[in-house]
Design an enzyme around this catalytic site. Structure first.
Site, PDB file in Angstrom:
ATOM      1  CB  ILE A   5     -61.232  10.183 -37.584  1.00  0.00           C
ATOM      2  CG1 ILE A   5     -61.120   9.572 -38.997  1.00  0.00           C
ATOM      3  CG2 ILE A   5     -60.329  11.401 -37.414  1.00  0.00           C
ATOM      4  CD1 ILE A   5     -61.319  10.539 -40.138  1.00  0.00           C
ATOM      5  NE  ARG A  36     -35.014   8.985 -41.541  1.00  0.00           N
ATOM      6  CZ  ARG A  36     -36.306   8.634 -41.511  1.00  0.00           C
ATOM      7  NH1 ARG A  36     -36.632   7.364 -41.607  1.00  0.00           N
ATOM      8  NH2 ARG A  36     -37.246   9.522 -41.354  1.00  0.00           N
ATOM      9  CB  SER A  52     -45.711  12.621 -33.800  1.00  0.00           C
ATOM     10  OG  SER A  52     -45.053  12.778 -32.561  1.00  0.00           O
ATOM     11  CE1 TYR A  88     -36.559   2.877 -32.735  1.00  0.00           C
ATOM     12  CE2 TYR A  88     -34.243   3.080 -33.312  1.00  0.00           C
ATOM     13  CZ  TYR A  88     -35.564   3.456 -33.487  1.00  0.00           C
ATOM     14  OH  TYR A  88     -35.882   4.413 -34.417  1.00  0.00           O
ATOM     15  CD  GLU A 141     -38.832  20.031 -33.232  1.00  0.00           C
ATOM     16  OE1 GLU A 141     -37.953  19.138 -33.229  1.00  0.00           O
ATOM     17  OE2 GLU A 141     -38.611  21.188 -33.610  1.00  0.00           O
TER      18      GLU A 141
HETATM   19  C1  LIG Z   1     -37.453  10.017 -36.663  1.00  0.00           C
HETATM   20  C2  LIG Z   1     -38.615   9.313 -36.046  1.00  0.00           C
HETATM   21  C3  LIG Z   1     -38.606   9.043 -34.690  1.00  0.00           C
HETATM   22  C4  LIG Z   1     -39.684   8.374 -34.108  1.00  0.00           C
HETATM   23  N1  LIG Z   1     -39.661   8.136 -32.768  1.00  0.00           N
HETATM   24  C5  LIG Z   1     -40.701   7.499 -32.183  1.00  0.00           C
HETATM   25  C6  LIG Z   1     -40.694   7.235 -30.782  1.00  0.00           C
HETATM   26  O1  LIG Z   1     -39.756   7.594 -30.063  1.00  0.00           O
HETATM   27  N2  LIG Z   1     -41.766   6.599 -30.258  1.00  0.00           N
HETATM   28  C7  LIG Z   1     -42.826   6.229 -31.022  1.00  0.00           C
HETATM   29  O2  LIG Z   1     -43.781   5.678 -30.486  1.00  0.00           O
HETATM   30  N3  LIG Z   1     -42.840   6.442 -32.352  1.00  0.00           N
HETATM   31  C8  LIG Z   1     -41.825   7.070 -32.949  1.00  0.00           C
HETATM   32  N4  LIG Z   1     -41.844   7.309 -34.306  1.00  0.00           N
HETATM   33  C9  LIG Z   1     -42.998   6.877 -35.106  1.00  0.00           C
HETATM   34  C10 LIG Z   1     -44.136   7.940 -35.196  1.00  0.00           C
HETATM   35  O3  LIG Z   1     -43.664   9.207 -34.862  1.00  0.00           O
HETATM   36  C11 LIG Z   1     -45.277   7.530 -34.289  1.00  0.00           C
HETATM   37  O4  LIG Z   1     -45.898   6.395 -34.846  1.00  0.00           O
HETATM   38  C12 LIG Z   1     -46.338   8.619 -34.052  1.00  0.00           C
HETATM   39  O5  LIG Z   1     -47.188   8.177 -33.033  1.00  0.00           O
HETATM   40  C13 LIG Z   1     -47.152   8.958 -35.277  1.00  0.00           C
HETATM   41  O6  LIG Z   1     -47.891  10.134 -35.009  1.00  0.00           O
HETATM   42  P1  LIG Z   1     -48.368  11.087 -36.193  1.00  0.00           P
HETATM   43  O7  LIG Z   1     -49.209  12.153 -35.618  1.00  0.00           O
HETATM   44  O8  LIG Z   1     -47.214  11.520 -36.987  1.00  0.00           O
HETATM   45  O9  LIG Z   1     -49.279  10.064 -37.008  1.00  0.00           O
HETATM   46  P2  LIG Z   1     -49.325   9.765 -38.575  1.00  0.00           P
HETATM   47  O10 LIG Z   1     -47.992   9.353 -39.052  1.00  0.00           O
HETATM   48  O11 LIG Z   1     -49.984  10.872 -39.275  1.00  0.00           O
HETATM   49  O12 LIG Z   1     -50.285   8.497 -38.582  1.00  0.00           O
HETATM   50  C14 LIG Z   1     -49.879   7.272 -38.037  1.00  0.00           C
HETATM   51  C15 LIG Z   1     -51.069   6.297 -38.056  1.00  0.00           C
HETATM   52  O13 LIG Z   1     -52.088   6.771 -37.195  1.00  0.00           O
HETATM   53  C16 LIG Z   1     -53.279   7.062 -37.920  1.00  0.00           C
HETATM   54  N5  LIG Z   1     -53.806   8.314 -37.359  1.00  0.00           N
HETATM   55  C17 LIG Z   1     -53.168   9.493 -37.218  1.00  0.00           C
HETATM   56  N6  LIG Z   1     -53.960  10.382 -36.603  1.00  0.00           N
HETATM   57  C18 LIG Z   1     -55.123   9.752 -36.348  1.00  0.00           C
HETATM   58  C19 LIG Z   1     -56.348  10.130 -35.728  1.00  0.00           C
HETATM   59  N7  LIG Z   1     -56.543  11.351 -35.228  1.00  0.00           N
HETATM   60  N8  LIG Z   1     -57.340   9.211 -35.646  1.00  0.00           N
HETATM   61  C20 LIG Z   1     -57.172   7.962 -36.122  1.00  0.00           C
HETATM   62  N9  LIG Z   1     -56.040   7.551 -36.718  1.00  0.00           N
HETATM   63  C21 LIG Z   1     -55.030   8.431 -36.822  1.00  0.00           C
HETATM   64  C22 LIG Z   1     -52.865   7.147 -39.376  1.00  0.00           C
HETATM   65  O14 LIG Z   1     -53.913   6.784 -40.253  1.00  0.00           O
HETATM   66  C23 LIG Z   1     -51.714   6.155 -39.419  1.00  0.00           C
HETATM   67  O15 LIG Z   1     -52.210   4.857 -39.548  1.00  0.00           O
HETATM   68  C24 LIG Z   1     -40.778   7.969 -34.913  1.00  0.00           C
HETATM   69  C25 LIG Z   1     -40.776   8.262 -36.281  1.00  0.00           C
HETATM   70  C26 LIG Z   1     -39.708   8.920 -36.844  1.00  0.00           C
HETATM   71  C27 LIG Z   1     -39.723   9.215 -38.308  1.00  0.00           C
END
Ligand SMILES: Cc1cc2nc3c(=O)[nH]c(=O)nc-3n(C[C@H](O)[C@H](O)[C@H](O)COP(=O)(O)OP(=O)(O)OC[C@H]3O[C@@H](n4cnc5c(N)ncnc54)[C@H](O)[C@@H]3O)c2cc1C
Length: 547
Positions: free
Chosen positions: A275, A410, A211, A468, A209
Site C-alpha cells: 500500500i 456516460r 482519483s 484511445y 477530480e
Molecule cells: C471517466 C474516467 C476517466 C479516466 N481518465 C483517466 C485518464 O485520463 N488517465 C488515466 O491514467 N486514467 C484514467 N482513468 C482511470 C483511473 O482514474 C486511473 O486508473 C486512476 O489512476 C485510479 O486512481 P484511483 O485513486 O481512483 O484508484 P482506485 O481506482 O481506487 O485503484 C486503482 C488501483 O490502484 C490500487 N491502489 C489505489 N490506491 C493505492 C495505494 N495507495 N497503494 C497501492 N495501491 C493502490 C487499487 O488496489 C487498484 O488496483 C479514468 C477513469 C474514469 C472512470
C-alpha cells in the site's frame, strides 16, 4: 492554467455512476447526443430512463469479520455501513456500473477501513495474516480495469483499505522543486495547494477530480498534459510503500544507477505488492501562458503524420489530441451550439479540400510566454506543411471546458440503454495506423453487435503514441456482461495481435489479466509473481489482479 476545482467530497459520490450525485452533464447537450445516437442506431424512440437501485435494494450479506477484529479496528476507521461496502465493491468501468445498475454485483467487501495512519498498517497485516483476511487498497475508486474487484474464494473475508484520509501535502522543497504528499490526496486538493505556492504537478487525468495520488502511482496513470510533463512514473522521485514484509522507501534522488530500479518495480503494482502511503514528485512553476493550435486534416493518417513530425522536431507540446473522423463528428455535434454553424462547416471542409470526414486536432504549448510562442509558431508551421488546415482556437476552449464533464455523459447513455466502453493502448509510430485500421475492420466485420467506434490519439512521444478507443452501441438487455465481454475480447485481441500494449495508462487489474501472457514473456511473468511472493507470502493483498 489555475484549475481551482473544489476539493473532492467522496461522501457525495454516486455509487452507480460518475462524480457527484447532484451534478449532471449539460441536459440540453445530453439530450441532443442521446437523440443523435438513437438516430444512428435507427431507434424510433429512446429507451425509458432506468433508475439505479437504492442502497437498500442490494442484498449485501452480513459481514464475516470477527467480533474481535471489529472491536479492534472500529476506532481506527473500520466501517461496516452498507453504503460504504457498496461504494467500495467496484470501480468505474462499464462492467462495474452495469452490474450495479442491474443489481447483479456478486460480492461486497466485509468492511471498509478508512486508514487513519500509515503506522496502523503493520498491525493490520498481522491481523490479516492471523485471521485470513484479504486486503484491497483503494483510492478514489475510479479505476476501470477491475483493480479493486473482490475476487478469490467466495468465503474469503475481504477488507477494503481506503487511503483517502491520508490526504495531506506534507512539504515542498523549493530548491529541488519537489512536493511530498500522502497517497490519499485527490487531484484538486494537491493541485490547488501547489497552485497557491506558484507550482503545478502537471498531472490531469480525466478522472482528476475523483482519483488519488496513490491510485495514479499504482496504475501508472497519464494525464492530458503528459506530452510535456510525462506520465506519473516520470514525475515521481521516490515513494513509500507498506508491504506485509515491511516498509520500502526508495531513495529520494533525481537519478541513480544502483542496480535495477526498485521504484519502477513498485510503480504500477496495483495494490498487489503493498500500500503506497507517500511519494515525492517533481513540480513545475505555473506556466505563464498556455496556447492552443487547432486544425483539421483530411484523414487520420495525415493527422498522425503531423503529430509525429511535431514530436520528432524536438517540440514538446503539453496537450496533443487528434480525433478520428467519427470522434470529430461527435465532438462537433456537442460543441457547436448554433444550427448555422453545423450547416456551414461541411461547406468549409469541402472548400478547404478536407472532404466529408475530416479529423480534428488540438495541440497546446505552455510554459514561459517566450517558450510558448516559439513552440506555437513551429507547431503551426508544421501543421501547414503536413496539410493541416488551421482553425480558430475557440474549438480548444470548448474541449477544455468539457473535458472533466464528459464522463457524466456516460451515465446519461447508460440511463437510456446504451452500451459505452473505452479502451486504450500505445505503440510505435510504425504500428499505430495498423492498429487503428485493424480495429475498424474488426468492428465492421463483426455482425453480433451494432456498434460505433471512435478513436483519438493522445499522449504522444518521439517514438510512438497512445490510441484511445470508444465503443458505443445498444445494450443487449439481460446479456449486458456477455456483450461487454465479447466487445472487450475483440478489441483487446486486435491490439495484442497488432503489437500494441495491453494498457498505456489504465493498468491490468482483473479485466486485463488474461492477456498478460501476451504482454510479457513467461520468465517476465514469473519474475513479477516471485516479487509478489517475496513481499506478500500469504497473498493478503489484492489477489487475482495483474499476474
Ligand atoms: C471517466 C474516467 C476517466 C479516466 N481518465 C483517466 C485518464 O485520463 N488517465 C488515466 O491514467 N486514467 C484514467 N482513468 C482511470 C483511473 O482514474 C486511473 O486508473 C486512476 O489512476 C485510479 O486512481 P484511483 O485513486 O481512483 O484508484 P482506485 O481506482 O481506487 O485503484 C486503482 C488501483 O490502484 C490500487 N491502489 C489505489 N490506491 C493505492 C495505494 N495507495 N497503494 C497501492 N495501491 C493502490 C487499487 O488496489 C487498484 O488496483 C479514468 C477513469 C474514469 C472512470
Amino acid at each position: 492554467m489555475l484549475l481551482d476545482m473544489p476539493t473532492t467530497d467522496k461522501n457525495q459520490n454516486r455509487y452507480w455512476g460518475w462524480g457527484y450525485q447532484n451534478h449532471e452533464y449539460d441536459p440540453h447537450k445530453a439530450s441532443l447526443f442521446l437523440h443523435l445516437l438513437a438516430q444512428r442506431f435507427a431507434l424510433n424512440t429512446l429507451a425509458p430512463k432506468q433508475i439505479p437501485p437504492t442502497v437498500e435494494q442490494f442484498s449485501i450479506p452480513k459481514t464475516k469479520l470477527s467480533e474481535e477484529f471489529i472491536a479492534r479496528w472500529k476506532e481506527r476507521g473500520l466501517s461496516l455501513k452498507n453504503e460504504d461496502r457498496l461504494f467500495h465493491a467496484a470501480g468505474k468501468s462499464y462492467r462495474d456500473l452495469i452490474r450495479i445498475r442491474t443489481n447483479t454485483l456478486a460480492r461486497f467487501p466485509d468492511g471498509v477501513l478508512f486508514l487513519q495512519d500509515a503506522k496502523h498498517l503493520d498491525s493490520l497485516f498481522v491481523d490479516a495474516k492471523k485471521l485470513g483476511i484479504t486486503l484491497i487498497p483503494f483510492g478514489g475508486g475510479s479505476g476501470v480495469v477491475g483493480g479493486t474487484e473482490c475476487v478469490g474464494p467466495v468465503n474469503n473475508t475481504i477488507v477494503v483499505v481506503d487511503v483517502t484520509k491520508l490526504d495531506r501535502l506534507l512539504s515542498i522543497d523549493h530548491t529541488a522543486r519537489t512536493v511530498r504528499a500522502q497517497a490519499g490526496i485527490f487531484g484538486p486538493k494537491l493541485e490547488n495547494e501547489l497552485n497557491r505556492q506558484g507550482y503545478t504537478l502537471g498531472h490531469f487525468p480525466q478522472s482528476f477530480e475523483f482519483s488519488t495520488l496513490g491510485g495514479w502511482l499504482a496504475t501508472r496513470s497519464a494525464g492530458q498534459n503528459s506530452t510535456k510533463y510525462g506520465k506519473i512514473e516520470n514525475m515521481v522521485q521516490s515513494l513509500v510503500i507498506h508491504t506485509p514484509k515491511g516498509v520500502i522507501e526508495t531513495h529520494q534522488v533525481p537519478a541513480s544507477a544502483t542496480g535495477p530500479s526498485l521504484k519502477h518495480l513498485l510503480l504500477g503494482s496495483e495494490g498487489i505488492y503493498g500500500i503506497i502511503t507517500e511519494a515525492v514528485l517533481k513540480i513545475h512553476p505555473l506556466p505563464q501562458s498556455q496556447k492552443f493550435s487547432c486544425a483539421f486534416f483530411e484523414n487520420f493518417e495525415q493527422g498522425l503524420t503531423c503529430v509525429r513530425t511535431i514530436m520528432q522536431a524536438d517540440i514538446t507540446p503539453s496537450v496533443v489530441r487528434l480525433s478520428d473522423a467519427d470522434e470529430t463528428s461527435f465532438f462537433l455535434d456537442l460543441m457547436l451550439s448554433k444550427k448555422w454553424q453545423k450547416k456551414l462547416l461541411p461547406h468549409w471542409f469541402n472548400f478547404k479540400g478536407l472532404g466529408n470526414h475530416p479529423c480534428f486536432m488540438l495541440i497546446a504549448s505552455e510554459g514561459q510566454t517566450t517558450h510558448t510562442n516559439f513552440h506555437l509558431d513551429k507547431i503551426r508551421s508544421l501543421i501547414r506543411s503536413t496539410h493541416g488546415k488551421l482553425v480558430p482556437r475557440k474549438f480548444a476552449a470548448k474541449w477544455k471546458k468539457d473535458r472533466f464533464e464528459l464522463p457524466y455523459l456516460r451515465d446519461n447513455l447508460m440511463d437510456h440503454g446504451f452500451f459505452i466502453d473505452t479502451l486504450e493502448t500505445a505503440a510505435p509510430w510504425s504500428k499505430l495506423l495498423g492498429i487503428y485500421e485493424s480495429m475498424k475492420l474488426a468492428f465492421f466485420e463483426q455482425k453480433s453487435h451494432q456498434l460505433l467506434m471512435a478513436c483519438h490519439l493522445s499522449h504522444a512521444y518521439k517514438d510512438g503514441a497512445s490510441l484511445y478507443f470508444t465503443f458505443m452501441g445498444v445494450q443487449k438487455r439481460g446479456h449486458e456482461i456477455a456483450q461487454w465481454e465479447e466487445i472487450k475480447d475483440l478489441a483487446t485481441n486486435v491490439i495484442m495481435s497488432q503489437g500494441g500494449t495491453l494498457s498505456h495508462h489504465h493498468g491490468v487489474g482483473y479485466d486485463h489479466k488474461k492477456w498478460m501472457v501476451q504482454e510479457e514473456t513467461p520468465v517476465g511473468i514469473e519474475v513479477l509473481k516471485a516479487i509478489k511472493k517475496e513481499l506478500d507470502p500469504e497473498g493478503l493483498l489484492n489477489p487475482g489482479k495483474v499476474v
